[in-house]
Scaffold this motif. Structure first.
Motif, mmCIF file in Angstrom:
data_model
loop_
_atom_site.group_PDB
_atom_site.id
_atom_site.type_symbol
_atom_site.label_atom_id
_atom_site.label_comp_id
_atom_site.label_asym_id
_atom_site.label_seq_id
_atom_site.Cartn_x
_atom_site.Cartn_y
_atom_site.Cartn_z
ATOM 1 N N UNK A 89 0.824 -1.230 0.000
ATOM 2 C CA UNK A 89 0.000 0.000 0.000
ATOM 3 C C UNK A 89 0.846 1.263 0.000
ATOM 4 N N UNK A 90 1.844 1.299 0.886
ATOM 5 C CA UNK A 90 2.647 2.520 1.028
ATOM 6 C C UNK A 90 3.399 2.823 -0.250
ATOM 7 N N UNK A 91 4.059 1.810 -0.807
ATOM 8 C CA UNK A 91 4.850 2.025 -2.014
ATOM 9 C C UNK A 91 3.947 2.391 -3.183
ATOM 10 N N UNK A 92 2.795 1.757 -3.247
ATOM 11 C CA UNK A 92 1.888 2.031 -4.349
ATOM 12 C C UNK A 92 1.441 3.495 -4.333
ATOM 13 N N UNK A 93 1.129 3.973 -3.155
ATOM 14 C CA UNK A 93 0.715 5.385 -3.047
ATOM 15 C C UNK A 93 1.830 6.321 -3.490
ATOM 16 N N UNK A 94 3.054 6.018 -3.050
ATOM 17 C CA UNK A 94 4.184 6.869 -3.442
ATOM 18 C C UNK A 94 4.352 6.864 -4.956
ATOM 19 N N UNK A 95 4.286 5.661 -5.548
ATOM 20 C CA UNK A 95 4.545 5.574 -6.985
ATOM 21 C C UNK A 95 3.452 6.282 -7.779
ATOM 22 N N UNK A 96 2.192 6.130 -7.334
ATOM 23 C CA UNK A 96 1.106 6.807 -8.056
ATOM 24 C C UNK A 96 1.309 8.308 -8.012
ATOM 25 N N UNK A 97 1.715 8.790 -6.856
ATOM 26 C CA UNK A 97 1.948 10.228 -6.754
ATOM 27 C C UNK A 97 3.065 10.658 -7.700
ATOM 28 N N UNK A 98 4.178 9.881 -7.702
ATOM 29 C CA UNK A 98 5.310 10.262 -8.552
ATOM 30 C C UNK A 98 4.922 10.231 -10.024
ATOM 31 N N UNK A 99 4.088 9.251 -10.403
ATOM 32 C CA UNK A 99 3.734 9.136 -11.821
ATOM 33 C C UNK A 99 2.888 10.306 -12.290
ATOM 34 N N UNK A 100 2.076 10.851 -11.388
ATOM 35 C CA UNK A 100 1.156 11.906 -11.828
ATOM 36 C C UNK A 100 1.765 13.298 -11.778
ATOM 37 N N UNK A 101 3.054 13.390 -11.555
ATOM 38 C CA UNK A 101 3.672 14.729 -11.553
ATOM 39 C C UNK A 101 3.694 15.306 -12.969
ATOM 40 N N UNK A 102 3.677 16.617 -13.092
ATOM 41 C CA UNK A 102 3.723 17.207 -14.437
ATOM 42 C C UNK A 102 5.061 16.978 -15.102
#
Lengths: 549, 293
Positions: A478-491
């Motif tokens: 869960x924790x890693x997934x949240x981090x990665x989703x956030x990183x992917x959605x950066x401009x």
């Protein structure tokens, strides 16, 4: 996603026999984003309960009645300023009194008019005499307020004008046995001449240089009248003029007549104040307040001429009051030129607030009360008046009637201070910035982003980093997934990417420019040997950036 | 004979008025405060000297020193009550004017209440001798007044030119804002300034008390004369104050000789108004907008 005992993550795809899948990995316990959300939204400063900020009486109904406006006769001013509006909650038509001052004026003047009926018998003499003095002094204060507030000339020679007019009329009345009703007009003439003479330097000098000069002028008048024989240097003043108070009346009748005559004088002065301050002259002068004179002049406002006009008009009025003073008391004493008289007069203006008619009247009321009613207190009463004056000057911006505005300004300052302590830095918009942004969704978007980052920062841990190093792709905790989703959605701007220096041999991390045709920027010198290592390097960089933001 | 009398009167008056006017002028130019409680400081210093002469010693120089110290104390009190709380508030000039007037009202009434309306007189500070020159007789108090005021004014001006504190005060005179930026605190310096100018007022009070008596309201006339001389010379200019003191002292001596003492104030104001109509900022005053704030 199910979590096993909070510290282990079980891979749900493991049973399908993936190539590099592991069965379970250490991870961190679940942390709810709700906590960060609530923590951020919580107010960290103490919030005081505040009631309705402006309280207005609401009267039901308007419509045609709004347009039937009663006006004061020669002016276009309405008796009461009403505002018609619809109550947004009840959708009912309502009337609001915007400016309640006329009501207070009427009530106050009515109270003064009927006050003699309610004076206790043993104090009648003192109170009615004080009331008459109050009428005369408030008329003087109102004229002085025109000079000081409206015209902006800081003159201290007011009592010199009044006293000169009073002495000259008293001398004429004694010499030629003039009737009492002739004294005020003669006084007005004297005041006009005297005012004209002292207006001469006023056109050249700054307000405050003029104050010094007039202070001396007052002293000059005092010394001149005291030392001249014809003005009665022997007996402390000039008495024996005719007075409008008939001698065959009872004492109470005489007192009442004097009281109401002085009250009428005050009403006249109020009328004059209204006609000078509220109409053309006053408006011209309000256009040219202190330090904006050059601007007013540039826009074609001849404020000097207006100042001289106001000065002359109020000097004539002061002379009129001087003549009335003589016909009221049957003469005049030298004490009118005393420095303390000037100081008390100034106290009257300052305590109430410069530039307001109500300030002049109420200030006079306070000072006359201490001076005349408590006259057994000796020097203590002057000390009290001086103390009030000092406190008003030290702590209030514009006298007692300026308290409301000052309090509101202070409350607004406190409110904005609290607002700025509630906003934190870190990508969020500051209050000043936020008010100037048209698209308010940007404010909320930044706030949301900041809260997301705050939550994600709590998720970064050695376990999660180790997990990412082991399995770049596939299922994550869960924790890693949240981090990665956030990183992917950066401009795209400054987003990290991997560039192959030499295929299957060397990779390095770059940052995309985000603009077409602009080459990416090399971020670090290090060269990774496999894409997975480079990918983990990008992850580490992003984590680093997140923690630093 | 007449000329000598006029000259000697002019010098005596100019010395005392100059002492008063320079104090007011320095206060105005360094603090921007027009100290209209000068009359109170004056009376306060006079009563201080009187108390000292009554209770401690009637030796002339000691009484003089006591008066100066009492005046300095009065100045510091005014500074603490009337300057420190308002000097950074809006509309300071007019506020300061009114605040010092209020302090004047309170202070003089307090003196009236404490010491009573009867005026007091100080012992002869300079003894009781006189100096006869061909054409004029100089009494002890005249010579003493002139010498003392010139010496003390010279000391003060020298101190202002050569000492660290004097440098600070002069920096504040030129530009208070810039002075505060380079670390000359307005509040600390204001205490020095008010102490010095209060001391000058005390000096003038003791010197004048050789001719007049000390009473609660006795400071009013010297204050008005000092203020009008400072105004006439140009607020903020020591040189202008000295010139104006000489001009007005001469005027007073001439008027007193020719048409009588009761017209002194009238001719004085005619002179002042004439000067101010020609030069609105006084004889040596700075021109408009040359000094902001």
């Amino acid at each position: 996603m199910s979590l096993d005992s909070g510290t282990k993550w079980r891979n749900p795809l493991f049973v399908w026999g993936g190539k590099r899948d592991v069965e379970e990995l250490p991870t961190i316990p679940f942390r709810s984003h709700q906590e960060v959300w609530e923590g951020t939204r919580q107010s960290k400063t103490k919030l005081n309960p505040v009631g309705r900020l402006r309280y207005y009486h609401k009267w039901p109904g308007h419509g045609r009645t709004m347009w039937n406006r009663l006006r004061y006769w020669p002016t276009r001013r309405r008796v009461l300023r009403l505002r018609g509006e619809y109550n947004p909650k009840t959708l009912r038509a309502e009337k609001t009194i915007v400016d309640k001052r006329p009501i207070w004026w009427v009530l106050g003047l009515l109270a003064l008019a009927i006050a003699p009926l309610f004076t206790p018998g043993d104090l009648q003499n003192t109170l009615l005499t004080a009331g008459a003095t109050f009428g005369i002094y408030s008329a003087i204060s109102l004229c002085w307020m025109l000079i000081m507030g409206t015209a902006g000339v800081f003159s201290l020679a007011t009592y010199a004008v009044v006293g000169t007019a009073a002495f000259v009329t008293a001398l004429l009345a004694v010499k030629f046995a003039l009737p009492w009703w002739l004294l005020p007009p003669i006084g007005a003439l004297v005041g006009l001449v005297f005012g004209g003479i002292i207006a001469l330097p006023a056109t050249r000098l700054d307000g405050f240089y003029y104050a010094l000069l007039t202070l001396g002028l007052n002293e000059l008048c005092r010394v001149y009248f005291i030392t001249s024989k014809e003005f009665g240097s022997a007996n402390g003043g000039l008495y024996g003029a005719t007075t409008y108070v008939p001698e065959d009346w009872s004492q109470l009748g005489q007192l009442l007549l004097a009281y109401y005559a002085c009250f009428g004088l005050m009403l006249l002065a109020l009328l004059l104040y209204r006609f000078v301050n509220g109409r053309r002259l006053g408006r011209i002068l309000r256009m040219a307040p202190e330090k904006r004179e050059a601007f007013a002049e540039a826009t074609g406002v001849n404020f000097r001429q207006a100042r001289v006009w106001v000065f002359l008009i109020s000097s004539a009025a002061l002379g009129f009051i001087g003549g009335f003073y003589t016909s009221n008391f049957g003469g005049v004493a030298f004490s009118i030129f005393n420095f303390d008289t000037v100081l008390l007069g100034l106290a009257m203006l300052v305590i109430g607030g410069v530039g307001r008619a109500e300030g002049a009247v109420v200030g006079t009321l306070i000072v006359v009360f201490f001076d005349q009613v408590l006259n057994t207190w000796g020097p203590a009463r002057f000390m009290i008046i001086g103390l009030i004056m000092l406190l008003v000057v030290l702590y209030l911006r514009n006298g007692l009637f300026g308290i409301k505005a000052q309090f509101r300004a202070w409350r607004d300052k406190k409110k904005s201070e609290r607002r700025s302590t509630r906003a934190e830095k870190g990508g969020e918009m500051l209050p000043e910035e936020a008010t100037e942004t048209d698209d308010k969704s940007i404010i909320y978007q930044r706030r949301y982003d900041k809260m997301t980052r705050n939550h994600l920062k709590t998720l970064v841990s050695p376990e999660v980093i180790e997990e990412h190093r082991q399995s770049l792709n596939g299922q994550h905790s869960e924790a890693l997934e949240r981090l990665l989703i956030y990183f992917r959605t950066r401009p795209q701007v400054e987003k990290y990417a991997i560039m192959a220096v030499e295929r299957f041999e060397g990779y390095r991390i770059v940052a995309l420019s985000g603009h077409r045709g602009v080459a990416p920027r090399v971020v670090e010198d290090r060269i990774y040997s496999t894409p997975d290592e480079a990918c983990h390097g990008v992850f580490m960089r992003r984590v680093q950036d997140l923690l630093e933001s | 004979m007449d000329i000598w009398f006029i000259v000697s009167n002019t010098i005596v008056l100019a010395c005392i008025y100059g002492t008063l006017a320079i104090g007011i002028s320095i206060t105005w130019s360094s603090l921007g405060l027009l100290n209209l409680s000068y009359g109170f400081i004056f009376a306060f210093a006079g009563y201080g000297a009187w108390l000292f002469a009554q209770n401690v010693s009637a030796w002339g120089p000691a009484v003089l020193a006591a008066g100066i110290l009492a005046g300095a104390l009065g100045g510091v009190i005014i500074c603490a009550i009337g300057f420190i709380p308002i000097h950074d508030k809006p509309n300071f000039t007019i506020r300061g004017l009114i605040a010092t007037l209020a302090i004047n009202l309170i202070g003089t009434q307090f003196l009236l209440w404490w010491f009573g309306p009867r005026s007091k007189n100080l012992p002869d500070i300079f003894g009781n001798w006189s100096l006869s020159l061909p054409g004029a007789v100089f009494t002890a108090d005249k010579v003493g007044n002139v010498v003392t005021s010139i010496v003390i004014l010279a000391v003060v001006l020298r101190w202002m030119q050569s000492s660290r504190r004097g440098l600070e005060i002069r920096a504040m005179m030129m530009n208070p804002h810039a002075a505060s930026i380079v670390g000359i605190g307005v509040r600390r310096t204001s205490f020095y300034v008010m102490g010095i100018t209060g001391g000058l007022a005390g000096l003038a009070a003791v010197l004048l008390s050789q001719t007049y008596y000390i009473s609660p309201f006795g400071g009013l006339m010297p204050m008005i004369k000092g203020v009008s001389i400072a105004l006439c010379g140009g607020l903020g200019s020591v040189r202008g104050a000295v010139i104006a003191a000489i001009v007005l002292g001469l005027n007073e001596a001439l008027t007193g000789m020719s048409i009588g003492g009761r017209y002194v104030l009238i001719t004085q104001f005619v002179v002042i108004i004439a000067i101010l109509l020609v030069r609105p900022r006084g004889i040596a005053g700075l021109l408009d907008k040359a000094r902001e704030a």
